[in-house]
Design a protein around this motif. Structure first.
Motif, short mmCIF file in Angstrom:
data_model
loop_
_atom_site.label_atom_id
_atom_site.label_comp_id
_atom_site.label_asym_id
_atom_site.label_seq_id
_atom_site.Cartn_x
_atom_site.Cartn_y
_atom_site.Cartn_z
N PRO A 16 61.52 -14.01 13.66
CA PRO A 16 62.89 -14.43 13.32
C PRO A 16 63.44 -15.46 14.29
CG PRO A 16 62.66 -12.07 13.08
CD PRO A 16 61.39 -12.55 13.74
N ALA A 17 63.22 -15.26 15.59
CA ALA A 17 63.72 -16.22 16.59
C ALA A 17 63.03 -17.57 16.44
CB ALA A 17 63.50 -15.67 18.00
N GLU A 18 61.73 -17.55 16.12
CA GLU A 18 61.00 -18.81 15.94
C GLU A 18 61.48 -19.55 14.70
OE1 GLU A 18 57.03 -17.41 15.75
OE2 GLU A 18 56.80 -17.16 17.91
N ILE A 19 61.75 -18.80 13.65
CA ILE A 19 62.26 -19.42 12.42
C ILE A 19 63.63 -20.02 12.66
CG2 ILE A 19 63.03 -18.97 10.06
CD1 ILE A 19 60.89 -16.75 9.94
N ILE A 20 64.50 -19.30 13.36
CA ILE A 20 65.84 -19.80 13.65
C ILE A 20 65.78 -21.06 14.50
CG2 ILE A 20 67.98 -19.29 14.90
CD1 ILE A 20 67.62 -16.38 13.93
N ALA A 23 64.78 -23.79 12.30
CA ALA A 23 65.87 -24.14 11.39
C ALA A 23 66.92 -24.99 12.08
CB ALA A 23 66.50 -22.87 10.82
N ILE A 24 67.23 -24.68 13.34
CA ILE A 24 68.19 -25.49 14.09
C ILE A 24 67.72 -26.94 14.15
CG2 ILE A 24 69.25 -25.90 16.34
CD1 ILE A 24 69.16 -22.90 16.82
N ASP A 25 66.44 -27.12 14.47
CA ASP A 25 65.89 -28.47 14.56
C ASP A 25 65.99 -29.20 13.23
OD1 ASP A 25 65.23 -28.20 17.24
OD2 ASP A 25 63.21 -27.47 16.82
N VAL A 65 71.45 -18.90 11.99
CA VAL A 65 71.49 -19.92 13.04
C VAL A 65 72.79 -19.82 13.82
CG1 VAL A 65 71.78 -22.41 13.41
CG2 VAL A 65 69.88 -21.56 12.01
N VAL A 66 73.91 -19.73 13.10
CA VAL A 66 75.20 -19.66 13.77
C VAL A 66 75.35 -18.35 14.54
CG1 VAL A 66 77.70 -19.63 13.42
CG2 VAL A 66 76.28 -21.19 12.09
N GLN A 67 74.98 -17.25 13.92
CA GLN A 67 75.16 -15.95 14.54
C GLN A 67 74.28 -15.76 15.77
OE1 GLN A 67 74.32 -13.32 11.24
NE2 GLN A 67 76.48 -13.09 10.73
N ARG A 107 71.36 -30.27 19.94
CA ARG A 107 71.32 -29.72 18.59
C ARG A 107 72.68 -29.17 18.19
NH1 ARG A 107 66.29 -25.69 18.71
NH2 ARG A 107 67.62 -24.80 20.34
N PHE A 108 73.45 -28.69 19.16
CA PHE A 108 74.77 -28.12 18.85
C PHE A 108 75.70 -29.15 18.24
CE2 PHE A 108 79.13 -27.11 19.78
CZ PHE A 108 79.24 -25.76 19.48
#
Length: 216
Positions: A16-20, A23-25, A65-67, A107-108
């Motif tokens: 999940p962390a890797e996917i997030i 996704a941010i990128d 991503v936001v959470q 990214r933010f």
């Protein structure tokens, strides 16, 4: 004797962390409309079917991503604010420094720009961004201001408007850099802005020593 967690289990727990992170990128690079779940899966190094085990839709992924990647930093700020037993001056310096550190991740601001650009087409983006980030941050700062007013440190006024005054220039600077970074030579240094703005805003917020309430 401690047991070693199998590599396959560690990999599954990390997904999940890797996917997030992937996704941010992708959101930062392509925006929400153009981002594809295939792109996220490829960036994360997993099959698309695996991605669907964790996130059914692109909205679900953006919410995560936001959470987990953005709003999670608020928990550190909230904890730091609760633990800091100092004046409102100390708190403002701490808050703006943390904001500068967070906004230093390119990214933010890219995702913030994406929300602004695409929120009319995808209104849920704005709702998620507001509920998970904006509302919490404004509420945190407004609550600190209200408590400082009760202690006699800060002048009378609407705490939430004071919160906008404190955070607004930081947000504006980040968006300025994100939108005009390739064309403007006037990009602000976020860390220096945080330090200078803290002094500026405190000059307007703080009661003079002679007018402050005396606490027993």
């Amino acid at each position: 004797m401690s047991q070693t967690v199998p590599k396959w289990r560690r990999r599954k727990d990390d997904r999940p962390a890797e996917i997030i992170s992937a996704a941010i990128d992708i959101f930062a690079e392509k925006g929400f409309a153009a981002a594809k779940l295939d792109d996220v899966a490829k960036r994360a190094g997993i099959a698309k079917g695996t991605l669907y085990r964790y996130f059914e839709t692109k909205d679900d992924m953006f919410r995560a991503v936001v959470q987990q990647a953005i709003a999670a930093s608020l928990e550190e700020t909230e904890t730091g604010a609760a633990a800091l037993q100092g004046s409102i001056s100390d708190l403002v310096h701490m808050l703006l420094k943390r904001a500068a550190n967070r906004m230093g991740d390119r990214r933010f601001p890219a995702i913030a720009r994406m929300v602004i650009a695409e929120s009319r087409t995808f209104p849920d983006l704005a709702v998620i961004w507001h509920d998970q980030l904006v509302s919490r941050m404004l509420g945190l700062v407004a609550d600190l201001i209200a408590k400082a007013q009760a202690r006699g440190e800060v002048k009378s006024g609407d705490p939430k408007l004071y919160a906008f005054s404190i955070l607004g220039p930081m947000v504006s600077a980040v968006l300025f850099a994100e939108v005009l970074g390739g064309t403007s030579a006037e990009l602000p240094d976020i860390d220096r802005l945080a330090a200078q703005h803290a002094e500026t805003v405190l000059h307007g917020l703080l009661m003079s020593p002679a007018k402050r309430k005396r606490t027993p």
